[in-house]
Design an enzyme around this catalytic site. Structure first.
Site, PDB file in Angstrom:
ATOM      1  N   SER A  11     -39.010 -14.388  40.242  1.00  0.00           N
ATOM      2  CA  SER A  11     -38.634 -13.281  39.471  1.00  0.00           C
ATOM      3  C   SER A  11     -39.640 -12.708  38.477  1.00  0.00           C
ATOM      4  CB  SER A  11     -37.554 -13.816  38.621  1.00  0.00           C
ATOM      5  OG  SER A  11     -37.896 -14.910  37.901  1.00  0.00           O
TER       6      SER A  11
ATOM      7  N   HIS B 115     -37.701 -13.158  30.507  1.00  0.00           N
ATOM      8  CA  HIS B 115     -38.419 -12.637  31.614  1.00  0.00           C
ATOM      9  C   HIS B 115     -39.102 -11.340  31.003  1.00  0.00           C
ATOM     10  CE1 HIS B 115     -36.314 -15.172  34.437  1.00  0.00           C
ATOM     11  NE2 HIS B 115     -37.041 -14.917  35.303  1.00  0.00           N
TER      12      HIS B 115
END
Length: 249
Positions: free
Chosen positions: A28, A228
């Site tokens: 990711s 993230h």
């Protein structure tokens, strides 16, 4: 060849005299989860991800990084590689040691439980991850023997002494220390494979989760974006990679 492809061909591929074909592999952090503008909902591939920013000007670009990928599940991505591939970037390893579960434990439980789960992840990082990375990089080399392999690492999540209330100071320190150990293991494996390791920790040092200008999400909705890189964080990754021109020229 476009300007950006030319820069990276010089920076990352020289002296390999082949047309630039770029394949972006990984999890990711490579697919761009958290950066929005998704072109693939399942894998959370973002047009703002650093591979997309760098690859759009290449004559051939294959963006196969996928959220949730591990060294074991990466085999499906490796099918994108060919003997003609000239550049491969990869970010992998975080999910092998249980990135999501570690963050879930540290978010929902106390300091002691967080420390225990982080210690478990660090033990895996030391004992099992090196062999998995060695095998992964060897498979890339076998599929694309002429390609320049660039291994892109993970940042620390938190800026020291930022007064962050998302997690306790003990938890933040434990997670940052784990990121440092992961960086050491990944860079070591990259060196053994003859790959270039790109370390984003210094660039992200003042842009952690609770910094004045964060390049990383904290706990957000959807939860898959949590911890993230933001759109700005992915742009920072792209700038770091472009800066390699000064190293390879």
């Amino acid at each position: 060849m476009g300007f950006l492809a030319g820069v990276l061909a010089v920076a990352l591929l020289a002296p390999v005299p082949i047309a630039p074909e770029y394949v972006a592999l990984g999890d990711s952090y490579a697919s761009g989860a958290g950066a929005g503008s998704y072109v693939d909902g399942t894998c959370r591939r973002s047009s703002n991800a650093h591979p997309a920013l760098l690859g759009k000007d290449f004559s051939s670009f294959k963006f196969v990084a996928c959220s949730g990928a591990t060294t074991r599940s990466l085999r499906s991505q490796l099918r994108a590689l060919t003997p003609a591939t000239s550049l491969v970037t990869i970010t992998i390893g975080g999910n092998d040691l249980g990135f999501a579960d570690v963050l879930t434990t540290c978010t929902l439980s106390g300091d002691r439980a967080c420390a225990g789960r982080v210690a478990e992840a660090r033990e895996f990082t030391r004992s099992a991850l090196p062999a998995r990375l060695d095998s992964t990089y060897a498979a890339i080399r076998a599929a694309s023997p002429r390609a320049r392999l660039v291994v892109v690492g993970y940042p620390r999540l938190f800026t020291p002494d930022d007064g962050c209330r998302t997690l306790s100071k003990a938890k933040r320190m434990a997670l940052n220390d784990a990121a440092d150990e992961l960086a050491a293991v990944v860079s070591g494996a990259a060196a053994r494979a003859g790959a270039r390791f790109v370390d984003p920790r210094e660039a992200f040092a003042d842009h952690g989760v609770c910094a004045a200008e964060p390049w990383l999400h904290g706990l957000v909705s959807p939860t898959g974006d949590s911890y993230h890189p933001t759109k700005e964080g992915q742009a920072a990754y792209a700038r770091i990679l472009l800066g390699l021109r000064q190293v390879f020229v």
